[in-house]
Write an enzyme that holds these catalytic residues in place. Structure first.
Site, PDB file in Angstrom:
ATOM      1  N   ASP A 293     -51.154  18.173  51.575  1.00 20.50           N
ATOM      2  CA  ASP A 293     -52.210  18.345  52.565  1.00 20.50           C
ATOM      3  C   ASP A 293     -52.865  19.710  52.324  1.00 20.50           C
ATOM      4  O   ASP A 293     -52.276  20.577  51.670  1.00 20.50           O
ATOM      5  CB  ASP A 293     -51.586  18.273  53.963  1.00 20.50           C
TER       6      ASP A 293
ATOM      7  N   THR B 116     -54.922  21.839  54.959  1.00 24.32           N
ATOM      8  CA  THR B 116     -54.826  22.782  56.059  1.00 24.32           C
ATOM      9  C   THR B 116     -53.391  22.929  56.540  1.00 24.32           C
ATOM     10  O   THR B 116     -52.746  21.952  56.899  1.00 24.32           O
ATOM     11  CB  THR B 116     -55.713  22.336  57.234  1.00 24.32           C
TER      12      THR B 116
ATOM     13  N   CYS C 156      -8.654  11.960  51.129  1.00 26.92           N
ATOM     14  CA  CYS C 156      -8.571  12.055  52.595  1.00 26.92           C
ATOM     15  C   CYS C 156      -9.705  11.257  53.227  1.00 26.92           C
ATOM     16  O   CYS C 156      -9.494  10.463  54.149  1.00 26.92           O
ATOM     17  CB  CYS C 156      -8.674  13.511  53.040  1.00 26.92           C
TER      18      CYS C 156
ATOM     19  N   ASP D 271      -4.570  16.048  36.685  1.00 26.50           N
ATOM     20  CA  ASP D 271      -5.177  15.600  37.942  1.00 26.50           C
ATOM     21  C   ASP D 271      -5.602  16.775  38.813  1.00 26.50           C
ATOM     22  O   ASP D 271      -6.779  16.969  39.098  1.00 26.50           O
ATOM     23  CB  ASP D 271      -4.190  14.720  38.706  1.00 26.50           C
TER      24      ASP D 271
ATOM     25  N   ASP E 225      -9.380  17.752  52.882  1.00 21.59           N
ATOM     26  CA  ASP E 225      -9.592  18.719  51.816  1.00 21.59           C
ATOM     27  C   ASP E 225      -9.835  18.069  50.465  1.00 21.59           C
ATOM     28  O   ASP E 225      -9.947  18.748  49.460  1.00 21.59           O
ATOM     29  CB  ASP E 225      -8.415  19.698  51.715  1.00 21.59           C
ATOM     30  N   CYS E 226      -9.885  16.742  50.431  1.00 19.63           N
ATOM     31  CA  CYS E 226     -10.151  16.089  49.155  1.00 19.63           C
ATOM     32  C   CYS E 226     -10.753  14.718  49.413  1.00 19.63           C
ATOM     33  O   CYS E 226     -10.772  14.230  50.541  1.00 19.63           O
ATOM     34  CB  CYS E 226      -8.879  15.973  48.317  1.00 19.63           C
TER      35      CYS E 226
END
Length: 760
Positions: free
Chosen positions: A457, A459, A22, A740, A18-19
């Site tokens: 391109d 076509t 990890c 934090d 989750d972060c």
């Protein structure tokens, strides 16, 4: 053993990331193991890809990850992931019907590469309970029902109780708050120790543990307990935010219905859509979602393809047309032959491609990863110096400066900084995929915003790829007769020009007479007997051999040729009857799409192998510079010239016949409608096939980079502010942990805005 690809890559689903810390812990631990060549971990996708030399023990790899407190499950893959346009193999697109009839040769994916599972089941690895302090399986249902949520609630209740008892018995408040703090700190400390043994000594858990223990030592146990609780709250919020980002792309799979109506032996029965085999026939009723990729066997309907391509207008589909799983059938029943199993349908491949793309780090992300490796130890060193040096001066308080040093430890956690880039990139890749814009990795997404020239391109990219009747000129008969006789001669032909005439006749509801004794005259045209008359349809040169073309008619035909149109002359009963002009017309959105690129300051140029006259006519209509009559190596050379002139070049094409130019460009973009080519070739793909989507892709890249810069500013700005206020004594441990976790949550929320951003 886990399933392996031909390139010795093994891919896993990792539960509970989750972060950014990890991902860093897992990456560091696995990378140190024998036989491992490279590791790529994506928090957003919840996946890990391990590149190995074949000599390593993959079971040990899985045990290492579970030892860190995460669940792990091996994922099988059918074929190696195509890396970039450089890997595109050039195909021969030979045809013989002239410049306006370019025929595309799409290819199927390569043969599947399958492996086998060993005696153990990867999907059932036991998770060391409590090792990570919270549940590391995907968070499902309400947050408070997860182990992570329950731990946070328990610590919060313990903190409230501690405040109550501490108020009643002040002499014991230090012990009471320490006990409340330990409820949350013990699992955090165990995670820190496991991470240290796995090669990550400076993890956020270690910083947290040092700060909490240090606070108790200097008799700040109340703040230590509060800090641990706030840390857990921050992690919980990170988990919820990461889950929402992950669900964004996975929610696409919910578009495919669970059941399908299978036709067998003249009977129709309902079966699970996942059980449909390639070659099966299914019935799709009006209003139903189509349950598999396939080809229409019978029926005409309008299909809403918005879930796959972002196209807001339903697309007319009839026999022989492709349909995609998850799209919605309109007003008529369709019989569809299944062409892809459930795990290989368009939506499944889009989800797989986006998840794998999220593992490919952008240059900015790689830089921040390298920066954080030095940043965190530096923060620990600074915190130690702040705690030790000032107290050596006579009169300075050890408690005061140790307290400040502990606060700096918490402020210095790099989580917000490290997640700032991957969170934004993951959100953008998901948002783009839902709009039909596929980008294979963060590096591609980042480079797209730097594009200053686009070579396209003609076509199939700027034009529809199919000739259309543009003019019907009556010479001796009326226009309806000209179309009627021409359609009679072309009935049954698969030639692109013949199909254009037949389509026009069908649109105008013309009754087509029967043609007898039809004969094709190689390189000249076709003849037949229609309503008792000899009829010829062919080139002006061949027609001039049969009848005399008046000068006025010849000038009219020459004028049509100058407009890039192919003209066929009709002769009925030996008399000049009329002419039909056809051309591969520009896509309806091509002019606006090119204008959007020009407005964004991007140079555009058409590169085509068609004749100069046809290309110039299309170029004049669209207002684009034209380079015509090019061989594949010429296109590659021109892309190289643009790069030498200082342009960052994107090449847009079908992904196969322009392989050399795609490989030479900084970014190769494939145009398509959900085909294998569009999904698996080049660096990026536009599923809708809209020229306007190219500028949308570039704008999405620019928006993403702005978001990343905002995230970095938030992460570093908050840290700088709290660092100063901590040193001068204004703020302490509580604001430090908020700096934090608060910054991490703010950065994640800011990145998630990209999921809802409107892509024009």
């Amino acid at each position: 053993m886990a399933n392996q690809t031909a390139t010795n890559q093994t891919r896993y689903k990792v539960g509970g990331m989750d972060c950014a810390s990890c991902a860093t812990k897992i990456d560091t631990a696995v990378r140190r193991m024998p036989g491992i060549e490279d590791v790529s971990v994506s928090v957003a996708a919840g996946t890990m890809t391990v590149t190995h030399d074949g000599s390593g023990d993959l079971t040990a790899v899985e045990k290492k990850v579970t030892g860190l407190g995460y669940s792990v499950r091996a994922l099988g893959r059918r074929a190696p992931f195509p890396i970039a346009a450089n890997n595109v193999q050039e195909r021969d697109h030979g045809h013989e019907h002239g410049p306006d009839c370019k025929q595309h040769d799409h290819h199927d994916g390569g043969p599947g590469h399958s492996g086998h599972h060993g005696a153990h089941d990867h999907s059932r690895h036991a998770e060391p309970e409590g090792l990570h302090g919270h549940d590391h399986r995907p968070m499902e249902g309400p947050w408070w029902k997860s182990a992570k949520g329950r731990l946070t609630i328990v610590v919060g209740i313990a903190l409230v109780i501690a405040y109550g008892i501490g108020h009643l018995i002040p002499s014991y408040d230090s012990y009471i708050f320490t006990a409340a703090m330990l409820i949350g700190l013990v699992p955090i400390a165990r995670r820190a120790i496991m991470a240290a043994f796995a090669g990550t000594p400076f993890s956020i858990e270690m910083l947290m543990t040092i700060a909490a223990v240090g606070a108790v030592v200097i008799d700040a146990s109340e703040e230590a307990a509060a800090v641990v609780f706030l840390f857990l709250v921050g992690e919980l919020l990170e988990g919820v935010a990461a889950g929402k980002a992950r669900e964004s792309i996975q929610s696409l799979t919910a578009l495919v219905p669970k059941n399908a109506l299978l036709e067998e032996n003249g009977q129709t029965r309902e079966v699970p859509a996942a059980s449909l085999a390639v070659g099966s026939t299914i019935l799709v009723r009006p209003g139903d979602r189509i349950s598999a990729d396939g080809v229409i066997l019978a029926g005409d309907s309008a299909v809403d393809e918005a879930p796959v391509t972002g196209e807001s207008t339903p697309v007319a589909k009839s026999e022989g047309d492709k349909v995609f799983a998850g799209t919605i059938n309109g007003n008529a029943a369709l019989r569809v032959r299944v062409t892809a199993a459930a795990e290989d349908n368009t939506i499944a491949r889009v989800v797989r491609l986006v998840e794998e793309a999220q593992e490919k780090k952008a240059p900015t992300e790689r830089f921040i990863d390298r920066f954080s490796r030095y940043y965190t130890p530096s923060v620990v060193a600074v915190a130690a110096l702040v705690a030790i040096l000032p107290p050596l001066v006579p009169g300075a308080s050890w408690n005061e400066w140790v307290y400040k040093g502990l606060a700096i430890l918490l402020i210095g956690c790099p989580c917000a900084l490290v997640i700032s880039t991957p969170a934004a990139i993951a959100a953008s890749l998901s948002a783009g995929a839902r709009r039909g814009l596929l980008m294979k990795g963060g590096a591609v997404l980042e480079t797209l915003g730097k594009i200053t020239a686009v070579a396209l391109d003609k076509t199939g990219t700027l034009t529809s790829g199919k000739p259309q009747v543009t003019d019907i000129i009556a010479f001796g008969r009326n226009a309806d007769d000209v179309l009627r006789f021409a359609a009679a001669l072309e009935t049954g032909s698969s030639h692109p020009l013949a199909q254009a005439i037949l389509t026009k006749a069908d649109d105008d509801e013309i009754d087509i007479p029967v043609a007898n004794e039809a004969k094709a005259l190689g390189g000249k045209g076709v003849t037949a007997v229609v309503e008792g008359l000899d009829v010829f349809l062919g080139s002006p040169k061949a027609a001039a051999e049969r009848v005399s073309l008046p000068m006025a008619h010849a000038r009219r035909i020459a004028g049509l040729n100058d407009e890039g149109k192919t003209v066929s002359i009709l002769i009925v009963g030996g008399v000049l009857a009329g002419a039909i002009a056809m051309r591969d017309e520009p896509r309806p959105d091509a002019k606006a799409g090119l204008q959007a690129l020009t407005d964004a300051g991007v140079k555009t140029v058409m590169l085509t192998g068609d004749n100069a006259r046809t290309a110039a006519a299309i170029g004049n209509d669209l207002g684009i510079e034209v380079r015509a009559e090019l061989m594949p190596e010429d296109k590659q050379r021109i892309v190289g010239e643009l790069k030498r002139e200082g342009f960052v070049v994107a090449k847009v094409g079908d992904g196969i016949n322009d392989a050399p130019a795609l490989a030479a460009a900084d970014i190769g973009i494939a145009m398509g409608g959900g085909t294998d080519v569009a999904l698996e070739t080049a660096d990026a793909a536009v599923l809708h096939g809209s020229v306007g989507d190219i500028s949308a892709m570039i704008e999405l890249s620019k928006r993403t980079m702005r978001n990343i810069h905002q995230n970095i500013a938030i992460a570093l700005g908050l840290k700088a502010v709290f660092l100063v206020t901590t040193i001068i004594g204004v703020t302490g441990l509580w604001p430090a942990i908020l700096a934090d976790t608060g910054a991490t949550v703010l950065v994640t929320i800011n990145a998630l805005r990209l999921l809802k951003a409107r892509i024009s």
